[in-house]
Write a protein that holds these residues in place. Structure first.
Motif, PDB file in Angstrom:
ATOM      1  N   SER A   1       0.847  -1.188   0.000  1.00 39.78           N
ATOM      2  CA  SER A   1       0.000   0.000   0.000  1.00 39.78           C
ATOM      3  C   SER A   1       0.882   1.237   0.000  1.00 39.78           C
ATOM      4  O   SER A   1       1.972   1.242   0.575  1.00 39.78           O
ATOM      5  CB  SER A   1      -0.908   0.012   1.236  1.00 39.78           C
ATOM      6  OG  SER A   1      -1.796   1.119   1.204  1.00 39.78           O
TER       7      SER A   1
ATOM      8  N   THR B   1      -3.572  -1.445  -2.815  1.00 44.34           N
ATOM      9  CA  THR B   1      -4.351  -0.425  -2.125  1.00 44.34           C
ATOM     10  C   THR B   1      -3.570   0.886  -2.112  1.00 44.34           C
ATOM     11  O   THR B   1      -2.353   0.905  -2.299  1.00 44.34           O
ATOM     12  CB  THR B   1      -4.682  -0.822  -0.666  1.00 44.34           C
ATOM     13  OG1 THR B   1      -3.470  -0.947   0.089  1.00 44.34           O
ATOM     14  CG2 THR B   1      -5.442  -2.142  -0.624  1.00 44.34           C
TER      15      THR B   1
ATOM     16  N   TRP C   1     -11.331   1.293  -8.969  1.00 46.22           N
ATOM     17  CA  TRP C   1     -11.019   1.259  -7.544  1.00 46.22           C
ATOM     18  C   TRP C   1     -12.286   1.503  -6.736  1.00 46.22           C
ATOM     19  O   TRP C   1     -13.276   2.025  -7.247  1.00 46.22           O
ATOM     20  CB  TRP C   1      -9.984   2.328  -7.183  1.00 46.22           C
ATOM     21  CG  TRP C   1      -8.648   2.143  -7.827  1.00 46.22           C
ATOM     22  CD1 TRP C   1      -8.336   2.282  -9.154  1.00 46.22           C
ATOM     23  CD2 TRP C   1      -7.419   1.783  -7.171  1.00 46.22           C
ATOM     24  NE1 TRP C   1      -7.003   2.044  -9.364  1.00 46.22           N
ATOM     25  CE2 TRP C   1      -6.415   1.740  -8.163  1.00 46.22           C
ATOM     26  CE3 TRP C   1      -7.070   1.518  -5.852  1.00 46.22           C
ATOM     27  CZ2 TRP C   1      -5.089   1.428  -7.877  1.00 46.22           C
ATOM     28  CZ3 TRP C   1      -5.748   1.219  -5.557  1.00 46.22           C
ATOM     29  CH2 TRP C   1      -4.775   1.168  -6.562  1.00 46.22           C
TER      30      TRP C   1
ATOM     31  N   LEU D   1      -9.206   0.448  -2.712  1.00 46.25           N
ATOM     32  CA  LEU D   1      -8.837  -0.913  -3.094  1.00 46.25           C
ATOM     33  C   LEU D   1      -8.908  -1.044  -4.607  1.00 46.25           C
ATOM     34  O   LEU D   1      -9.906  -0.667  -5.230  1.00 46.25           O
ATOM     35  CB  LEU D   1      -9.810  -1.905  -2.436  1.00 46.25           C
ATOM     36  CG  LEU D   1      -9.746  -3.360  -2.892  1.00 46.25           C
ATOM     37  CD1 LEU D   1      -8.468  -4.022  -2.400  1.00 46.25           C
ATOM     38  CD2 LEU D   1     -10.975  -4.121  -2.379  1.00 46.25           C
TER      39      LEU D   1
END
Length: 503
Positions: free
Chosen positions: A207, A236, A284, A293
C-alpha cells in the motif's frame, strides 16, 4: 464548533475539521503516579474480543516536513538504533509478565514510525522473535510494516516475511518534483518503482500513501499524481488531504518562497469528490475514509459504497468497537485497554536508558469514566463506513447520540436497516465532521482547543475552513479557524492523542 446544516445541499456542515484521525475517548483523568506494573496488573480484559499490537520505531534517514510524529534522525547500523531495539525487546518481555497483556491471541500488528525499514535484517528478526515468543499468533490476520523505499533491501524484506509480515506500506506523497522537494522526500521515483517490484515478490499486500490539497496544487497536478500512483500497481492506496496545522513551519516557509497560497477547505473537498470519481472510474473502490482498493479485472463493484472485501485490519483497533483493544511498544507508543489510554515515555533517550539500565520505563495514563462503549459509532461508523448494530451496547449509548444518528440518516449522510448503519456517498465526503458531530461535548471541546492551539503556531498557514458561500457564519470565528462555541476553558489534551498517520 462545527454544526450540522439541515437541508438539501452538498454542504452538510458549516465548516470542516482540519484533523483526520484521533483517539476515543479524548476526555479522561490523568493518573500521573501509576506505573506500568500497577496498570497491567489491574486492567480487566474479560470483555475484550480482539487485540492488536503497535511497535514504534522513531528513526528516519531524513525528516519529512509534513510529519510531526515522534521521530529523529537515525540510519541503518547506528548504535542508537541498536540500543533502542534492545530496549524494545526488553519492554516486550516485561509487559509479557502480565496475563492481561498476553492472554488474548493477536489479530493485527503494525510497525510504524519513523521508518521501521532503517532496522537491519537482524534487528527485525530479533524483535519478531520476541513477539512470537511472548504472544499467541495463531489468529494473526495482518502484519503491516511501514517502510521508506530507499532504506529497504532484499535481505530486510526476507526478514520481514520470515517474522510474518504480509503487508508493507510506504509513503510516496507526491510525484510532483516541486512538492517532493518541499516535503524533503529524498528517495527517487525510480527507487520507488524498484521497491514496489521487490515488495510484490515478498508480500501479499503493498500500500502507498499520497497527500493532496497542498498549497497551490492544481487539479492538473492532482490528476497527474493520481495517474502515477495507480501506475505503481499496488493493491491499495491511502490518499489524505494534508493536515496543515500539524505540519512543520519549514514546509510553509517553502510555500511562501514559491508564492503558493493555501487552498480553502471547500476547494480540498472538491478535490476529494474528484478523487473518488477518478478512482471509481479507474476500477477502484473505497475501503475506509482514506483508503482505496484496486478491484480485480472484471470484478463487479460491491453494492455498498465502502468495500467489504478488504480493510486495514490494524486500523480497526484504533477506530473500532469498544471491545477491541491495542497494546503499544516503544517510545511514545499508545495503548488503549479497558478504560485506560496509556502513552509510553515520549523521550526516546530516557525510554532507552531506563529499560537498559533499570528494566523499567515511564508511562502517562489517562482513565475515562467508563469503557468506550460508543467508539464504534463515533469512529468506526464514519471511518469504516458501517457498524453492525448487534455489536453496539445500546444500553450504554446516550440518547443524544442516538438522536444524532437519526438526524444524520434524515440528512442523507447515513442509511440504516435492521442490521446496520452505513455511510452514504454524501456521508463519506463529510466523514471527519461526522466523527466530530457524534463525539460527546467534552471530546468536541478538547478537539476545538487543540485546533485553536495549533492555529497559534507561528509560520503555519491554513485555508478558509468555512463552507462558503452558502452557509452563514455566526460571530466569533475567523476565516482561518472555526469559532469555539463550547465554552473553551480547560487545557487541551496532549497532542499525541491526535493521530495523524501519514499526514
Amino acid at each position: 464548533m462545527i454544526n450540522l446544516v439541515p437541508g438539501k445541499s452538498l454542504l452538510k456542515f458549516d465548516s470542516q475539521l482540519p484533523l483526520y484521525n484521533w483517539l476515543y475517548p479524548m476526555k479522561g483523568q490523568d493518573l500521573d503516579t501509576v506505573t506500568h506494573g500497577e496498570l497491567f496488573t489491574s486492567v480487566d480484559t474479560a470483555y475484550v474480543r480482539g487485540r492488536s499490537l503497535y511497535f514504534h520505531i522513531p528513526f528516519c534517514d531524513t525528516i519529512c516536513t509534513f510529519c510531526t510524529l515522534n521521530r529523529g534522525i537515525g540510519h541503518t547500523g547506528d548504535e542508537a538504533v541498536e540500543a533502542y531495539v534492545q530496549a524494545l525487546v526488553k519492554e516486550v518481555a516485561i509487559k509479557a509478565r502480565h496475563a492481561s497483556v498476553t492472554a488474548l491471541p493477536i489479530t493485527a500488528i503494525f510497525f510504524g514510525g519513523g521508518s521501521p525499514s532503517i532496522l537491519t535484517a537482524g534487528q527485525i528478526r530479533r524483535i519478531g522473535q520476541a513477539i512470537h515468543t511472548h504472544f499467541d499468533m495463531s489468529q494473526l490476520r495482518e502484519f503491516c510494516f511501514e517502510v521508506e523505499v530507499k532504506s529497504v533491501t532484499e535481505e530486510k524484506c526476507a526478514a520481514m516475511r520470515d517474522i510474518g509480515v504480509n503487508k508493507v506500506r510506504f509513503g510516496c506523497q507526491s510525484f510532483d518534483p516541486t512538492y517532493r522537494r518541499l516535503f524533503n522526500i529524498t528517495a527517487s521515483v525510480e527507487q520507488t518503482y524498484a521497491a514496489v517490484e521487490m515488495f510484490s515478490r515478498y508480500f501479499e499486500w503493498t500500500s502507498l500513501d499520497m497527500i493532496y490539497g497542498m498549497h497551490g496544487q492544481s487539479f492538473e497536478q492532482f490528476s497527474s499524481d493520481i495517474e502515477q500512483a495507480m501506475a505503481l500497481g499496488t493493491g491499495t492506496m491511502e490518499l489524505y488531504p494534508i493536515t496543515n496545522i500539524v505540519t512543520q513551519a519549514p514546509l510553509h516557509h517553502g510555500y511562501a518562497a514559491k508564492g503558493l497560497q493555501p487552498l480553502s477547505f471547500t476547494h480540498k473537498m472538491a478535490m476529494t469528490i474528484y478523487l473518488n470519481q477518478y478512482l471509481r472510474a479507474s476500477g477502484w473502490q473505497q475501503h475506509n475514509g482514506h483508503g482505496f482498493l484496486r478491484l480485480p479485472e472484471g470484478h463487479v463493484r460491491e453494492p455498498q459504497f465502502i468495500s467489504r472485501a478488504y480493510t486495514n485490519i490494524y486500523n480497526e483497533y484504533c477506530w473500532a468497537y469498544h471491545d477491541l483493544d491495542l497494546i503499544g511498544f516503544g517510545s511514545s507508543a499508545i495503548s488503549q485497554v479497558d478504560r485506560f489510554t496509556v502513552m509510553n515515555d515520549e523521550n526516546r533517550v530516557s525510554y532507552t536508558k531506563r529499560l537498559l539500565e533499570e528494566d523499567d520505563f515511564r508511562i502517562n495514563v489517562s482513565v475515562a469514566d467508563d469503557l468506550p462503549w460508543a467508539r464504534g459509532l463515533v469512529l468506526r461508523l464514519p471511518y469504516f463506513g458501517f457498524v453492525e448494530k448487534s455489536l453496539i451496547p445500546w444500553e450504554h449509548i446516550p440518547a443524544e447520540m442516538v438522536d444524532k444518528l437519526g438526524r444524520l440518516v434524515d440528512e442523507g449522510l447515513l442509511e440504516e436497516d435492521e442490521k446496520e448503519y452505513r455511510v452514504t456517498e454524501l456521508g463519506w465526503i463529510w466523514y471527519v465532521d461526522m466523527m466530530y458531530y457524534l463525539s460527546p461535548a467534552d471530546d468536541q471541546r478538547i478537539l476545538d482547543e487543540f485546533v485553536e492551539l495549533k492555529d497559534r503556531t507561528r509560520g503555519i498557514t491554513d485555508g478558509d475552513r468555512r463552507t462558503l458561500p452558502l452557509t452563514p457564519i455566526g460571530g466569533g470565528g475567523t476565516a482561518g479557524a472555526p469559532a469555539c462555541g463550547t465554552g473553551c476553558g480547560s487545557a487541551a489534551r496532549p497532542p499525541a492523542r491526535v493521530l495523524q498517520g501519514a499526514v
